[in-house]
Every structure is written in structure tokens, then in C-alpha cells.
Design a protein around this motif. Sequence first.
Motif, PDB file in Angstrom:
ATOM      1  N   TYR A  19     -30.372  75.857  13.588  1.00 40.09           N
ATOM      2  CA  TYR A  19     -30.312  74.428  13.290  1.00 40.09           C
ATOM      3  C   TYR A  19     -29.579  73.714  14.413  1.00 40.09           C
ATOM      4  CZ  TYR A  19     -31.288  75.984   8.508  1.00 40.09           C
ATOM      5  OH  TYR A  19     -31.850  76.551   7.404  1.00 40.09           O
ATOM      6  N   ALA A  20     -29.997  72.491  14.710  1.00 42.80           N
ATOM      7  CA  ALA A  20     -29.251  71.621  15.624  1.00 42.80           C
ATOM      8  C   ALA A  20     -28.391  70.703  14.774  1.00 42.80           C
ATOM      9  CB  ALA A  20     -30.219  70.799  16.466  1.00 42.80           C
ATOM     10  N   THR A  21     -27.189  70.412  15.254  1.00 45.16           N
ATOM     11  CA  THR A  21     -26.321  69.490  14.532  1.00 45.16           C
ATOM     12  C   THR A  21     -26.310  68.137  15.220  1.00 45.16           C
ATOM     13  OG1 THR A  21     -24.274  69.874  15.760  1.00 45.16           O
ATOM     14  CG2 THR A  21     -24.808  71.462  14.012  1.00 45.16           C
ATOM     15  N   ASP A  22     -25.837  67.145  14.510  1.00 41.33           N
ATOM     16  CA  ASP A  22     -25.698  65.820  15.114  1.00 41.33           C
ATOM     17  C   ASP A  22     -24.461  65.758  16.016  1.00 41.33           C
ATOM     18  OD1 ASP A  22     -23.754  65.866  13.141  1.00 41.33           O
ATOM     19  OD2 ASP A  22     -24.501  64.101  12.080  1.00 41.33           O
ATOM     20  N   ARG A  23     -23.776  66.883  16.181  1.00 49.07           N
ATOM     21  CA  ARG A  23     -22.624  66.958  17.088  1.00 49.07           C
ATOM     22  C   ARG A  23     -22.973  67.673  18.383  1.00 49.07           C
ATOM     23  NH1 ARG A  23     -17.805  68.961  13.171  1.00 49.07           N
ATOM     24  NH2 ARG A  23     -18.722  70.945  13.776  1.00 49.07           N
ATOM     25  N   GLY A  24     -24.262  67.996  18.572  1.00 45.22           N
ATOM     26  CA  GLY A  24     -24.696  68.656  19.791  1.00 45.22           C
ATOM     27  C   GLY A  24     -24.445  70.160  19.804  1.00 45.22           C
ATOM     28  N   THR A  25     -24.286  70.757  18.630  1.00 47.06           N
ATOM     29  CA  THR A  25     -24.064  72.195  18.542  1.00 47.06           C
ATOM     30  C   THR A  25     -25.227  72.848  17.798  1.00 47.06           C
ATOM     31  OG1 THR A  25     -22.768  71.936  16.506  1.00 47.06           O
ATOM     32  CG2 THR A  25     -21.545  71.952  18.585  1.00 47.06           C
ATOM     33  N   ILE A  26     -25.209  74.176  17.752  1.00 44.31           N
ATOM     34  CA  ILE A  26     -26.237  74.951  17.066  1.00 44.31           C
ATOM     35  C   ILE A  26     -25.584  75.742  15.941  1.00 44.31           C
ATOM     36  CG2 ILE A  26     -27.941  76.815  17.305  1.00 44.31           C
ATOM     37  CD1 ILE A  26     -28.740  74.292  18.807  1.00 44.31           C
ATOM     38  N   VAL A  27     -26.235  75.779  14.786  1.00 46.96           N
ATOM     39  CA  VAL A  27     -25.773  76.582  13.654  1.00 46.96           C
ATOM     40  C   VAL A  27     -26.766  77.714  13.447  1.00 46.96           C
ATOM     41  CG1 VAL A  27     -25.410  76.584  11.149  1.00 46.96           C
ATOM     42  CG2 VAL A  27     -24.570  74.677  12.538  1.00 46.96           C
ATOM     43  N   VAL A  28     -26.239  78.916  13.231  1.00 43.41           N
ATOM     44  CA  VAL A  28     -27.056  80.099  12.974  1.00 43.41           C
ATOM     45  C   VAL A  28     -26.907  80.483  11.509  1.00 43.41           C
ATOM     46  CG1 VAL A  28     -27.435  82.525  13.558  1.00 43.41           C
ATOM     47  CG2 VAL A  28     -26.682  80.915  15.333  1.00 43.41           C
ATOM     48  N   GLN A  29     -28.039  80.608  10.824  1.00 44.04           N
ATOM     49  CA  GLN A  29     -28.056  81.080   9.436  1.00 44.04           C
ATOM     50  C   GLN A  29     -28.625  82.484   9.447  1.00 44.04           C
ATOM     51  OE1 GLN A  29     -30.862  79.010   7.008  1.00 44.04           O
ATOM     52  NE2 GLN A  29     -30.679  80.440   5.326  1.00 44.04           N
ATOM     53  N   GLY A  30     -27.918  83.410   8.845  1.00 40.87           N
ATOM     54  CA  GLY A  30     -28.435  84.768   8.794  1.00 40.87           C
ATOM     55  C   GLY A  30     -27.497  85.678   8.039  1.00 40.87           C
ATOM     56  N   LEU A  31     -27.903  86.918   7.960  1.00 44.04           N
ATOM     57  CA  LEU A  31     -27.082  87.908   7.291  1.00 44.04           C
ATOM     58  C   LEU A  31     -25.917  88.296   8.197  1.00 44.04           C
ATOM     59  CD1 LEU A  31     -29.902  90.191   5.856  1.00 44.04           C
ATOM     60  CD2 LEU A  31     -28.547  88.474   4.637  1.00 44.04           C
ATOM     61  N   GLU A  32     -24.751  88.433   7.596  1.00 43.04           N
ATOM     62  CA  GLU A  32     -23.567  88.826   8.339  1.00 43.04           C
ATOM     63  C   GLU A  32     -23.761  90.223   8.915  1.00 43.04           C
ATOM     64  OE1 GLU A  32     -18.780  89.357   7.610  1.00 43.04           O
ATOM     65  OE2 GLU A  32     -20.021  88.504   6.046  1.00 43.04           O
ATOM     66  N   LEU A  33     -23.339  90.418  10.146  1.00 40.06           N
ATOM     67  CA  LEU A  33     -23.402  91.721  10.791  1.00 40.06           C
ATOM     68  C   LEU A  33     -22.516  92.683  10.024  1.00 40.06           C
ATOM     69  CD1 LEU A  33     -24.368  93.413  13.224  1.00 40.06           C
ATOM     70  CD2 LEU A  33     -22.336  92.599  14.435  1.00 40.06           C
ATOM     71  N   ALA A  34     -23.129  93.691   9.414  1.00 38.73           N
ATOM     72  CA  ALA A  34     -22.383  94.599   8.543  1.00 38.73           C
ATOM     73  C   ALA A  34     -22.064  95.939   9.205  1.00 38.73           C
ATOM     74  CB  ALA A  34     -23.171  94.842   7.258  1.00 38.73           C
TER      75      ALA A  34
END
Length: 75
Positions: A19-34
Motif C-alpha cells: 500500500y502507498a500512504t498519503d505520507r509518501g511511505t509504503i505499508v506491507v501487509q503479510g504474515l509475520e516472519l515466523a
Amino acid sequence: MRLRFLGSTSEAGACPSLYATDRGTIVVQGLELADAEARGDLLHVLDGETAVEVPRELLTEIARRVLTDQLIDHD
């Protein structure tokens, strides 16, 4: 903060997704590295941080789209 879905390599847009944010950053959605061994290789992990595994194809596809969009916006 607001998010704009960029894409996913999973079926039906499931995780991992970017996802792109309105703050100019990227968000990653996913499973936590286990994987404990892999987690041990992480450096400088702060409180509240985690790691998410993302397929290389997802990053290259999103980078290609973003660069293409930027070129079109500048024309």
C-alpha cells in the motif's frame, strides 16, 4: 494516515500486499516472519517492529507500475 492499495501477487488481493500512504511511505501487509533462524538474521529490530516476507515479483511489479505512473504523470 490513509492507504491506497498498490497490488499483490496473491489470489484475490490477499497478503502479501503493498500500500502507498498519503505520507509518501509504503505499508506491507503479510504474515509475520515466523522462522526463528531467519528472524535471528535481522538487524536492529526495534520494539513494535516485525518482518514480513514479500515475493520479489511483487516488489518488481509494483516498482514497474509506480515508475510507469510517474512517467505518465509528467507528460
